[in-house]
Scaffold this active site. Structure first.
Site, PDB file in Angstrom:
ATOM      1  N   ASP A 483       0.802  -1.209   0.001  1.00  0.00           N
ATOM      2  CA  ASP A 483      -0.047   0.046   0.188  1.00  0.00           C
ATOM      3  C   ASP A 483       0.831   1.340  -0.131  1.00  0.00           C
ATOM      4  OD1 ASP A 483      -2.615  -0.858   0.245  1.00  0.00           O
ATOM      5  OD2 ASP A 483      -2.424  -1.424   2.201  1.00  0.00           O
TER       6      ASP A 483
HETATM    7  C1  BGC Z   1      -0.254  -0.063   6.236  1.00  0.00           C
HETATM    8  C2  BGC Z   1      -1.106  -0.540   5.231  1.00  0.00           C
HETATM    9  C3  BGC Z   1      -1.913   0.559   4.958  1.00  0.00           C
HETATM   10  C4  BGC Z   1      -1.360   1.858   4.658  1.00  0.00           C
HETATM   11  C5  BGC Z   1      -2.364   2.985   4.161  1.00  0.00           C
HETATM   12  C6  BGC Z   1       0.306   1.230   5.774  1.00  0.00           C
HETATM   13  O1  BGC Z   1       1.143   1.739   6.815  1.00  0.00           O
HETATM   14  O2  BGC Z   1       0.654  -0.985   6.591  1.00  0.00           O
HETATM   15  O3  BGC Z   1      -1.936  -1.477   5.950  1.00  0.00           O
HETATM   16  O4  BGC Z   1      -2.679   0.103   3.804  1.00  0.00           O
HETATM   17  O5  BGC Z   1      -0.336   2.142   5.507  1.00  0.00           O
HETATM   18  O6  BGC Z   1      -1.734   4.359   4.071  1.00  0.00           O
HETATM   19  O1  IFM Z   2      -1.248  -5.300   1.399  1.00  0.00           O
HETATM   20  C1  IFM Z   2      -1.514  -4.698   2.422  1.00  0.00           C
HETATM   21  C2  IFM Z   2      -2.692  -4.819   3.027  1.00  0.00           C
HETATM   22  O2  IFM Z   2      -3.940  -4.702   2.121  1.00  0.00           O
HETATM   23  C3  IFM Z   2      -3.034  -4.055   3.999  1.00  0.00           C
HETATM   24  N1  IFM Z   2      -2.047  -4.189   5.013  1.00  0.00           N
HETATM   25  C4  IFM Z   2      -0.602  -3.851   4.573  1.00  0.00           C
HETATM   26  C5  IFM Z   2      -0.293  -4.654   3.333  1.00  0.00           C
HETATM   27  C6  IFM Z   2       0.814  -4.137   2.772  1.00  0.00           C
HETATM   28  O3  IFM Z   2       0.956  -2.842   2.560  1.00  0.00           O
END
Ligand code: BGC
Ligand code: IFM
Length: 822
Positions: A483
């Site tokens: 993400d």
């Molecule tokens: C998290 C992800 C999330 C993203 C959103 C990240 O730090 O690990 O889970 O989707 O932040 O900005």
């Molecule tokens: O792949 C994502 C997931 O959808 C939400 N938690 C963090 C992961 C890595 O960014």
């Protein structure tokens, strides 16, 4: 340092001191009514949707931590001394304490001053309420007069509103108390005839429904005035903060035990014009339910029913290997965590508030991989719900609300990996169940129109084919699995970061990870098409997969490992040419899982691409606490890479051990036949194997956490974000399907273990498509069979060709013997 122990026979984790490094939680509920409960009774409840239909309040980031929950207080009425049998919130030292987290229930026992209690919290199957069964025993040699107080904070409204909209909330509260039952009916007026209720099996000495009346001014839950006084004032909340508190007095003879049942529930009446017109809450429907459930026998039966529900689910796969940590994770806790992630996606945990995230598209698709074997019908429905949040383009809403099942517009779409995960989820469902009828289900698109589920899968794959970049690799869009890898996050102004719809859509950054995922998904769809008798389409998906694999090997290879991406300006990401983040884990695992570079080394002396990628992972990314996501960690912020470099080195997407991705490497290692490496990686992050370092790991030792701080962090080895993570499903897949090798396929069950060389073998029982397979795996030479070399498989004593088992008739139990080369 340990904070408890596993009781494998009872399938419980037993916490032996209340002050765990962080709250160690459990989940209540299996269907629609859910809650989280910590080892000191903290937590909250909701029906279907933790944001839109929250029942009780919880304050994250509170001090002291984890205050607020399902609290009981005991008061010795002779001395006036009071305490919490769950330690929090009063935190009076207890003479004994034990919390048993079981499968969908939690039991907290303690004693103080000769008064022993046990409270069991659970949600009966199929019901919309939770039970707190309290037993109080007088272990003194004289009679005791004890008061019991209960306490919950009601919040039956939108939980987001609950934390922000006090100008309204403080004037909407309404309760009613009838026959000792506290009804929280706020918001029934404009919404519907629904309410929460809190009942008690004993006659009440008093109650409170206004929080400040229970606590007293400027007091917290650790010193409620009502408990201190030993008397409640029967307040009826109007506005402010509706609360539920009961007071029960017990006179206990020496050795006597009394049971008190508390019932907290949600009730919705069908629409009824008569009641709507009068503005009266219709409590008639719930009355018999309350009467029934306050009966201790009903409660005991329901607890037994819950146990047998889990007994049955765990019967799908039971393994007995030489490693205790593997056994208990596979046969109990990993399975349990998979079911919890199926239920919750990423919505509610100690790290997710239930407000900001609903059901994630990619998350829920991956959760299916580890849970589809547990409940086929619910998995089927989940697939349909997910597909219904796709657009006609094949793209998908990134998240949807569980109550409304509609996509979240605030978050939107544009994560270009999302649609491909649906193919993997459906493939897993078909492999497990053989139910091809799901492919013909008509499912609508969020932006109008409809197609069969098969048509949705076609569009998922087409979505990638329609979005490729300068190297022919898939465009990343807002991000892919990672993400925080926001490569279209560029701006003409130096140092400025932003993602507008324009630069997201105009951005040409490409993802090697999606290339791997696409290759895997296209191969899966080819298999599905062939199964559905669409051979020409199957052929064309196979060709798409081959083409993408070739592009990946050509443009996605850095020399000793797979590249991660190309940024918007065409610069390689995850390349030895870069100063930081030279190698990322995700493409190494995903590309090998997709079969890219698995065979045919250009130069046999240097090995296949897969072997080289995996040896780079071992050299550069592996720590004793698991495999890091990238190295070297970003030390500075890179606007053109986005959120990833905003984290300090060693945390989250910036070079933590992001546990979710570790099983991809385990699977890749198994695919190259390296059982030692696969199992070694498995053990490094297995929470049970980390139990002994509880003061380093800190999170619950019975479930996986999303991340473990990487080598660059001062807290290396410390886990965070436990419970709701794709780590659960993927580890389950890695250990059960690829290391133990018990793998559902479209054609049936394959048994093809790639186990560590130190293991002489293992046994397993697998329920699959209504038959039971009793599997014994041994190394050649350990048998009298005369078979010395080469893998062989026999079913009921008959040798089969290859490792795919013939489908056993429903109801049959078959004996499978696998002999591995020694
Ligand atoms: C998290 C992800 C999330 C993203 C959103 C990240 O730090 O690990 O889970 O989707 O932040 O900005
Ligand atoms: O792949 C994502 C997931 O959808 C939400 N938690 C963090 C992961 C890595 O960014």
């Amino acid at each position: 340092m340990r904070y408890g122990y596993f009781d494998d026979a009872r399938r419980e984790y037993v916490i032996t001191r209340p002050d765990t490094p962080v709250p160690w939680i459990n989940y209540l509920g299996t269907d629609e009514y859910f809650g989280i409960v910590s080892n000191t009774a903290g937590g909250y409840s909701w029906h279907l949707d933790a944001r839109l239909r929250r029942l009780t309040r919880y304050r994250y980031n509170n001090v002291p931590g984890d205050s607020g929950g399902r609290y009981l207080y005991l008061r010795d009425d002779a001395s006036g001394e009071y305490w919490s049998p769950s330690w929090q919130p009063v935190r009076t030292p207890l003479d004994s304490y034990e919390c048993r987290h079981g499968l969908s229930y939690t039991a907290i026992s303690s004693s103080r001053a000769g008064i022993a209690t046990e409270t069991v919290y659970f949600v009966p199957r199929g019901e919309n309420h939770e039970v707190w069964r309290l037993s109080v025993t007088n272990t003194r040699e004289r009679a005791a007069e004890v008061s019991v107080f209960s306490s919950v904070e009601f919040a039956l409204w939108d939980a987001q509103d609950d934390t922000t909209n006090f100008q309204r909330n403080y004037s909407t509260g309404e309760v009613e108390v009838v026959g000792g039952v506290i009804y929280h009916k706020t918001e029934y007026r404009e919404r519907r005839d629904h309410f929460a209720y809190f009942a008690c099996s004993e006659p009440l000495a008093g109650f409170e429904t206004q929080r400040e009346a229970f606590l007293g001014p400027y007091r917290g839950f650790h010193e409620p005035l009502g408990v201190e006084r030993g008397e409640l004032g029967n307040s009826i909340a109007h506005g402010w903060s509706p609360h539920g508190a009961h007071h029960v007095r017990l006179a206990l003879q020496p050795g006597e035990t009394r049971e008190v049942v508390f019932l907290l529930g949600y009730w919705a009446n069908p629409k009824d014009a008569k009641f709507e017109a009068t503005g009266v809450v219709n409590k008639a429907g719930v009355k018999p339910v309350i009467e029934k459930w306050l009966d201790p026998q009903t409660v005991a039966d329901a607890l037994a029913d819950l146990r047998s529900y889990w007994e049955d689910l765990l019967g799908v796969l039971h393994v007995d290997t030489p490693d205790r940590d593997t056994n208990r994770m596979v046969s109990i806790w990993n399975t349990y965590q998979c079911m919890v992630t199926f239920n919750m996606s990423r919505s509610v945990s100690s790290y997710e508030t239930g407000i900001s995230r609903g059901m994630g598209f990619r998350d829920s698709c991956q959760d299916l991989l580890g849970s589809v074997q547990l409940d086929g019908p619910r998995a089927r429905q989940r697939i349909i719900d997910l597909a219904a949040t796709q657009f006609a383009s094949g793209g998908a809403y990134h998240q949807y609300q569980p109550l409304t099942k509609t996509g979240n517009d605030a978050i939107g779409s544009g994560f270009n990996d999302d649609p491909l995960w649906l193919v993997l989820g459906v493939a897993a469902y078909l492999k497990e169940t053989g139910d091809t009828s799901i492919l013909d289900e008509t499912v609508s698109f969020s932006d109008g129109g409809e197609a069969t589920l098969y048509g949705h899968l076609e569009r998922s794959v087409q979505y990638t084919l329609d979005r490729t970049g300068p190297h022919g690799l898939p465009l990343i869009g807002r991000a892919d699995w990672n993400d925080c890898l926001n490569l279209n996050c560029f701006s003409e102004t130096p140092g400025e970061s932003f993602q507008t719809t324009e630069n997201r859509e105009g951005g040409v950054a490409e993802s090697v990870f999606i290339a791997g995922l696409f290759t895997l998904a296209a191969r899966e769809l080819a298999g599905i098409a062939a199964l559905a008798g669409r051979e020409a389409e199957a052929e064309s998906y196979r060709a798409d997969a081959e083409k993408m694999a070739a592009i990946t090997a050509e443009h996605g290879w850095d020399g000793e490992w797979f590249l991660r991406a190309y940024d918007h300006f065409g610069n390689p990401v995850g390349s030895g040419k870069n100063a930081e983040a030279q190698i990322f884990l995700e493409p190494q695992g995903m590309c090998v899982m997709a079969g890219i570079g698995l065979t045919d080394a250009a130069n046999p002396a240097s090995g296949t691409l897969a072997e080289r990628a995996l040896s780079s992972v071992r050299e550069r990314l592996t720590t004793p606490h698991g495999i890091m996501l990238l190295q070297p960690a970003f030390t500075t912020y890179h606007v053109e890479l986005g959120e990833i470099s905003s984290y300090p080195p060693g945390y989250k997407e910036n070079a933590s051990v992001f546990c979710h991705t570790n099983p991809w490497v385990m699977i890749a290692a198994a695919l190259t036949g390296d059982g030692d490496a696969a199992y070694d990686y498995y053990r490094r992050i297995n929470p049970s194997a980390r139990e002994a370092i509880g003061d380093v790991h800190k999170c619950e030792p019975y479930v996986y956490a999303q991340m473990i701080a990487g080598r660059d962090a001062p807290t290396h080895g410390e886990a965070k974000n436990s419970w709701l993570t794709g780590t659960a499903a993927w580890n389950y897949v890695a250990i059960t399907q690829w290391i133990l090798g018990i793998r559902p396929e479209l054609g049936g069950l394959r048994v093809d273990p790639v186990i560590p060389s130190s293991w002489p073998g293992f046994t397993a029982t697998r329920r699959f498509r209504d038959a039971t397979y009793q599997i014994t795996v041994r190394r050649a030479g350990t048998l009298d069979s005369g078979i010395a070399e080469g893998a062989s498989v026999t079913v009921n004593g008959e040798r089969v060709i290859g490792t795919l088992l013939p489908l056993a008739p429903a109801g049959d139990t078959v004996r499978v013997e696998v002999v591995l080369p020694s």
